[in-house]
Design a protein around this motif. Structure first.
Motif, PDB file in Angstrom:
ATOM      1  N   ALA A  14       0.837  -1.205   0.000  1.00 15.09           N
ATOM      2  CA  ALA A  14       0.000   0.000   0.000  1.00 15.09           C
ATOM      3  C   ALA A  14       0.872   1.255   0.000  1.00 15.09           C
ATOM      4  N   ALA A  15       1.947   1.243   0.777  1.00 11.90           N
ATOM      5  CA  ALA A  15       2.856   2.398   0.826  1.00 11.90           C
ATOM      6  C   ALA A  15       3.544   2.596  -0.521  1.00 11.90           C
ATOM      7  N   TRP A  16       3.905   1.494  -1.171  1.00  7.73           N
ATOM      8  CA  TRP A  16       4.531   1.589  -2.497  1.00  7.73           C
ATOM      9  C   TRP A  16       3.564   2.228  -3.491  1.00  7.73           C
ATOM     10  N   ASP A  17       2.330   1.741  -3.467  1.00 11.54           N
ATOM     11  CA  ASP A  17       1.313   2.263  -4.386  1.00 11.54           C
ATOM     12  C   ASP A  17       1.098   3.758  -4.155  1.00 11.54           C
ATOM     13  N   GLU A  18       1.082   4.161  -2.883  1.00 14.70           N
ATOM     14  CA  GLU A  18       0.906   5.575  -2.555  1.00 14.70           C
ATOM     15  C   GLU A  18       2.108   6.400  -3.015  1.00 14.70           C
ATOM     16  N   ALA A  19       3.298   5.879  -2.828  1.00 14.93           N
ATOM     17  CA  ALA A  19       4.513   6.625  -3.175  1.00 14.93           C
ATOM     18  C   ALA A  19       4.738   6.712  -4.680  1.00 14.93           C
ATOM     19  N   PHE A  20       4.454   5.619  -5.406  1.00 17.11           N
ATOM     20  CA  PHE A  20       4.826   5.572  -6.817  1.00 17.11           C
ATOM     21  C   PHE A  20       3.646   5.478  -7.773  1.00 17.11           C
ATOM     22  N   GLY A  21       2.465   5.124  -7.246  1.00 13.18           N
ATOM     23  CA  GLY A  21       1.292   5.028  -8.098  1.00 13.18           C
ATOM     24  C   GLY A  21       1.345   3.876  -9.081  1.00 13.18           C
ATOM     25  N   PRO A  23       1.970  -0.690  -9.349  1.00 12.38           N
ATOM     26  CA  PRO A  23       2.045  -1.922  -8.556  1.00 12.38           C
ATOM     27  C   PRO A  23       3.504  -2.249  -8.210  1.00 12.38           C
ATOM     28  N   VAL A  24       3.687  -2.961  -7.134  1.00 16.66           N
ATOM     29  CA  VAL A  24       5.030  -3.392  -6.736  1.00 16.66           C
ATOM     30  C   VAL A  24       5.549  -4.358  -7.798  1.00 16.66           C
ATOM     31  N   PRO A  25       6.769  -4.154  -8.294  1.00 18.87           N
ATOM     32  CA  PRO A  25       7.330  -5.113  -9.244  1.00 18.87           C
ATOM     33  C   PRO A  25       7.362  -6.516  -8.648  1.00 18.87           C
ATOM     34  N   LYS A  26       7.161  -7.509  -9.492  1.00 21.94           N
ATOM     35  CA  LYS A  26       7.125  -8.889  -9.030  1.00 21.94           C
ATOM     36  C   LYS A  26       8.448  -9.283  -8.379  1.00 21.94           C
ATOM     37  N   ARG A  27       8.358 -10.159  -7.422  1.00 18.50           N
ATOM     38  CA  ARG A  27       9.481 -10.800  -6.742  1.00 18.50           C
ATOM     39  C   ARG A  27      10.349  -9.850  -5.914  1.00 18.50           C
ATOM     40  N   LEU A  28       9.838  -8.698  -5.520  1.00 15.65           N
ATOM     41  CA  LEU A  28      10.596  -7.855  -4.595  1.00 15.65           C
ATOM     42  C   LEU A  28      10.315  -8.349  -3.182  1.00 15.65           C
ATOM     43  N   SER A  29      11.361  -8.614  -2.442  1.00 17.79           N
ATOM     44  CA  SER A  29      11.201  -9.137  -1.091  1.00 17.79           C
ATOM     45  C   SER A  29      10.750  -8.029  -0.143  1.00 17.79           C
ATOM     46  N   SER A  30      10.168  -8.430   0.959  1.00 16.46           N
ATOM     47  CA  SER A  30       9.745  -7.460   1.974  1.00 16.46           C
ATOM     48  C   SER A  30      10.941  -6.674   2.526  1.00 16.46           C
ATOM     49  N   PRO A  31      12.084  -7.323   2.835  1.00 16.31           N
ATOM     50  CA  PRO A  31      13.225  -6.532   3.309  1.00 16.31           C
ATOM     51  C   PRO A  31      13.672  -5.476   2.299  1.00 16.31           C
ATOM     52  N   PHE A  32      13.629  -5.817   1.002  1.00 17.51           N
ATOM     53  CA  PHE A  32      13.990  -4.836  -0.014  1.00 17.51           C
ATOM     54  C   PHE A  32      12.983  -3.685  -0.023  1.00 17.51           C
ATOM     55  N   LEU A  33      11.693  -4.021   0.049  1.00 21.16           N
ATOM     56  CA  LEU A  33      10.665  -2.976   0.074  1.00 21.16           C
ATOM     57  C   LEU A  33      10.850  -2.056   1.268  1.00 21.16           C
TER      58      LEU A  33
END
Length: 130
Positions: A14-21, A23-33
């Protein structure tokens, strides 16, 4: 910043979507996010990236065509760690020397080390993946 460290994956998305508008790119790990979003917030709080920085990055990406093809010279040495074991390959006239055996290509060496069909130059970091 602390709130990012405690976010679960759904909150990170949700934070990614708000920041960049987007979807999160596939296979990005939670620690990376966590790290990426923390950096983005810090950059915004500090006024963003330096002027012209993004343009320089884009220019460097355009100019880098993957033409970095190192020439292996006799006497050179390739070192690669795999599963906790360091493997040393010496460049000799007409090929490579590994574990006392001579090879004309790096691929059979990579295959012997990993048990899988690897590109030898890619395994030893001489070529980037496409």
């Amino acid at each position: 910043m602390t709130e990012i460290e405690t976010m679960d994956r759904a909150a990170l998305i949700a934070a990614w979507d708000e920041a960049f508008g987007t979807p999160v790119p596939k296979r990005l790990s939670s620690p990376f996010l966590h790290r990426y979003l923390a950096f983005e917030m810090q950059a915004k709080e500090c006024g963003g990236l330096p002027k012209g920085f993004v343009g320089k990055l884009e220019k460097a990406a355009r100019e880098d065509r993957g033409t970095n093809n190192p020439t292996l010279k006799t006497g050179g040495r390739l070192i690669r760690e795999w599963n906790g074991v360091t493997h040393v390959v010496d460049v000799v006239d007409g090929g490579f020397l590994w574990n006392g055996q001579r090879f004309t290509s790096l691929s059979p060496i990579a295959r012997a080390i990993t048990g899988a069909r690897w590109s030898g130059p890619r395994f030893f970091g001489l070529k980037r993946s496409a």
